[in-house]
Design a protein around this motif. Structure first.
Motif, mmCIF file in Angstrom:
data_model
loop_
_atom_site.group_PDB
_atom_site.id
_atom_site.type_symbol
_atom_site.label_atom_id
_atom_site.label_comp_id
_atom_site.label_asym_id
_atom_site.label_seq_id
_atom_site.Cartn_x
_atom_site.Cartn_y
_atom_site.Cartn_z
ATOM 1 N N GLN A 88 63.122 -96.111 15.082
ATOM 2 C CA GLN A 88 63.418 -94.679 15.109
ATOM 3 C C GLN A 88 62.167 -93.892 14.746
ATOM 4 O OE1 GLN A 88 66.404 -93.028 15.819
ATOM 5 N NE2 GLN A 88 67.114 -95.034 16.513
ATOM 6 N N ARG A 89 61.891 -92.845 15.514
ATOM 7 C CA ARG A 89 60.758 -91.981 15.185
ATOM 8 C C ARG A 89 61.197 -91.030 14.080
ATOM 9 N NH1 ARG A 89 57.514 -88.839 19.793
ATOM 10 N NH2 ARG A 89 59.340 -87.512 19.828
ATOM 11 N N GLN A 90 60.346 -90.900 13.063
ATOM 12 C CA GLN A 90 60.661 -90.073 11.898
ATOM 13 C C GLN A 90 60.176 -88.646 12.107
ATOM 14 O OE1 GLN A 90 62.312 -91.637 9.095
ATOM 15 N NE2 GLN A 90 62.539 -93.014 10.834
ATOM 16 N N PHE A 91 60.821 -87.715 11.425
ATOM 17 C CA PHE A 91 60.357 -86.331 11.446
ATOM 18 C C PHE A 91 59.143 -86.234 10.545
ATOM 19 C CE2 PHE A 91 64.810 -85.618 12.610
ATOM 20 C CZ PHE A 91 64.633 -84.834 13.731
ATOM 21 N N GLY A 92 58.090 -85.686 11.081
ATOM 22 C CA GLY A 92 56.850 -85.560 10.308
ATOM 23 C C GLY A 92 56.629 -84.133 9.874
#
Length: 92
Positions: A38-42
């Motif tokens: 999963q791509r994380q919120f940066g």
């Protein structure tokens, strides 16, 4: 190109990937090979300055340059008086 943070929900592996904005989101974990990545919120992309830097005087306007040259003290003129060299008189 931005750097994205990814987290695998299966094994907990974390990684950063340097990829383009239009690239597809990664799904397969490189560690456990499961499709749980999963791509994380940066915090978003930031400007990174590299190199020797920028100086205030690099991009000054012409009016600033004219004003700056007017403020400089003029050097004092050199005197034209030349020191006379004394020559020793010969004894005859």
């Amino acid at each position: 190109m931005p750097t994205y943070d990814y987290l695998c929900e299966a094994c907990g592996h974390e990684l950063e990937v340097f990829q383009g904005i239009n690239d597809e989101v990664l799904k397969k974990c490189p560690e456990c090979k499961k499709n749980k990545l999963q791509r994380q919120f940066g915090t978003g992309a930031a400007i990174v300055f590299k190199g020797s830097g920028f100086y205030q005087t690099d991009y000054r306007s012409e009016s600033y340059k004219k004003g700056q040259s007017a403020d400089k003290p003029k050097s004092e003129p050199k005197s034209d008086s030349k020191a006379k060299k004394s020559t020793p008189k010969s004894k005859d």
